[in-house]
Design a protein around this motif. Structure first.
Motif, PDB file in Angstrom:
ATOM      1  N   SER A  68      21.287  51.855  76.757  1.00 59.21           N
ATOM      2  CA  SER A  68      22.594  51.722  76.418  1.00 59.21           C
ATOM      3  C   SER A  68      23.019  50.360  76.308  1.00 59.21           C
ATOM      4  N   ARG A  69      22.031  49.255  76.872  1.00 65.33           N
ATOM      5  CA  ARG A  69      22.580  48.108  76.764  1.00 65.33           C
ATOM      6  C   ARG A  69      22.110  47.561  75.696  1.00 65.33           C
ATOM      7  N   LYS A  70      20.835  48.236  74.813  1.00 66.35           N
ATOM      8  CA  LYS A  70      20.840  47.782  73.659  1.00 66.35           C
ATOM      9  C   LYS A  70      21.683  48.186  72.590  1.00 66.35           C
ATOM     10  N   ALA A  71      22.390  49.356  72.783  1.00 63.71           N
ATOM     11  CA  ALA A  71      23.451  50.057  71.854  1.00 63.71           C
ATOM     12  C   ALA A  71      24.481  49.124  71.862  1.00 63.71           C
ATOM     13  N   THR A  72      24.943  48.564  73.176  1.00 54.46           N
ATOM     14  CA  THR A  72      26.103  47.562  73.254  1.00 54.46           C
ATOM     15  C   THR A  72      25.801  46.317  72.468  1.00 54.46           C
ATOM     16  N   LEU A  73      24.752  45.537  72.679  1.00 56.13           N
ATOM     17  CA  LEU A  73      24.258  44.579  71.984  1.00 56.13           C
ATOM     18  C   LEU A  73      24.498  44.471  70.485  1.00 56.13           C
ATOM     19  N   TRP A  74      23.901  45.844  70.007  1.00 56.25           N
ATOM     20  CA  TRP A  74      23.736  45.875  68.430  1.00 56.25           C
ATOM     21  C   TRP A  74      25.382  45.854  68.176  1.00 56.25           C
ATOM     22  N   LEU A  75      26.070  46.673  68.722  1.00 56.44           N
ATOM     23  CA  LEU A  75      27.879  46.472  68.406  1.00 56.44           C
ATOM     24  C   LEU A  75      28.245  45.341  68.397  1.00 56.44           C
ATOM     25  N   GLU A  76      28.077  44.551  69.840  1.00 55.35           N
ATOM     26  CA  GLU A  76      28.633  43.313  69.893  1.00 55.35           C
ATOM     27  C   GLU A  76      28.193  42.223  68.967  1.00 55.35           C
ATOM     28  N   LEU A  77      26.973  42.401  68.301  1.00 56.79           N
ATOM     29  CA  LEU A  77      26.564  41.665  67.400  1.00 56.79           C
ATOM     30  C   LEU A  77      26.650  41.991  66.051  1.00 56.79           C
ATOM     31  N   GLY A  78      27.501  43.198  65.771  1.00 57.10           N
ATOM     32  CA  GLY A  78      28.032  43.285  64.578  1.00 57.10           C
ATOM     33  C   GLY A  78      27.553  44.655  63.692  1.00 57.10           C
ATOM     34  N   ALA A  79      27.009  45.639  64.357  1.00 58.54           N
ATOM     35  CA  ALA A  79      26.702  46.820  63.771  1.00 58.54           C
ATOM     36  C   ALA A  79      27.889  47.642  63.826  1.00 58.54           C
ATOM     37  N   ARG A  80      28.313  48.631  63.019  1.00 64.09           N
ATOM     38  CA  ARG A  80      29.516  49.340  62.857  1.00 64.09           C
ATOM     39  C   ARG A  80      29.236  50.756  63.602  1.00 64.09           C
ATOM     40  N   SER A  81      27.858  51.085  63.833  1.00 69.09           N
ATOM     41  CA  SER A  81      27.616  52.344  64.456  1.00 69.09           C
ATOM     42  C   SER A  81      26.235  52.219  65.015  1.00 69.09           C
ATOM     43  N   VAL A  82      25.811  52.989  66.088  1.00 68.99           N
ATOM     44  CA  VAL A  82      24.490  53.065  66.593  1.00 68.99           C
ATOM     45  C   VAL A  82      24.481  54.436  66.975  1.00 68.99           C
ATOM     46  N   TRP A  83      23.252  54.992  66.607  1.00 67.12           N
ATOM     47  CA  TRP A  83      22.998  56.433  66.951  1.00 67.12           C
ATOM     48  C   TRP A  83      21.844  56.456  67.915  1.00 67.12           C
TER      49      TRP A  83
END
Length: 182
Positions: free
Chosen positions: A123-138
């Motif tokens: 969950s922390r990694k998914a949040t980080l991806w989104l904060e740093l520009g990803a549009r979607s994380v599966w």
């Protein structure tokens, strides 16, 4: 008298030059994270979903895919380099392949949970991806046989084995969740 300890923060360039030790490495704000290679179930699920996505992306000229452990440099000074299990970059952002790490986040990041991943860690990694520009994380969970879709607008959708996975980040892509785990 006070003493201080300085920690050396690693750069993306130093990460790229690490000797091959059969481990997986990422950087978060300059701190090295080392993980053992994932197991067989992780590899099977990652390959199934990679194949399904690749065929759809290629057939519809939607962009490019990147395989597991491709590094993306997301922050500088201190550096953050993350490597998703699967990545999709839309055609309008794709550009040619680069030597080293690609700058910026992919549009879609897929993280397949391994046997030693915890829900809070992923969950922390998914949040980080989104904060740093990803549009979607599966977040794909082979044990629960679910796909948790995190969107940049803070929306989340949980897809179960009987559901059809749909996410507009990859236009037109639809798949039965059960097929990912077949």
């Amino acid at each position: 008298m006070t003493t201080t300890t300085q920690t050396h923060l690693m750069t993306a360039e130093e990460l790229l030059r690490l000797p091959d030790d059969s481990m997986c490495h990422e950087l978060i704000k300059g701190e090295l994270l080392t993980m053992p290679p994932p197991g067989d179930l992780h590899g099977a699920v990652t390959m199934n979903l990679s194949g399904l996505l690749f065929i759809h992306v290629k057939a519809n000229n939607l962009g490019i895919m990147r395989a597991a452990e491709t590094g993306f440099k997301l922050e500088t000074n201190p550096d953050t380099v993350l490597a998703p299990d699967i990545a999709f970059i839309a055609r309008n952002r794709a550009g040619p392949p680069v030597t080293g790490y690609r700058d910026g986040a992919p549009d879609l990041v897929v993280e397949v949970m391994s046997q030693w991943d915890s829900r809070p860690k992923v969950s922390r990694k998914a949040t980080l991806w989104l904060e740093l520009g990803a549009r979607s994380v599966w977040v794909v969970d082979p044990r629960q046989r679910t796909v948790d879709v995190w969107l940049s607008n803070s929306e989340r959708k949980l897809f179960h084995e009987d559901d059809e996975l749909v996410d507009d980040t990859v236009p037109g892509f639809r798949v039965k969740v059960a097929e990912i785990f077949a």
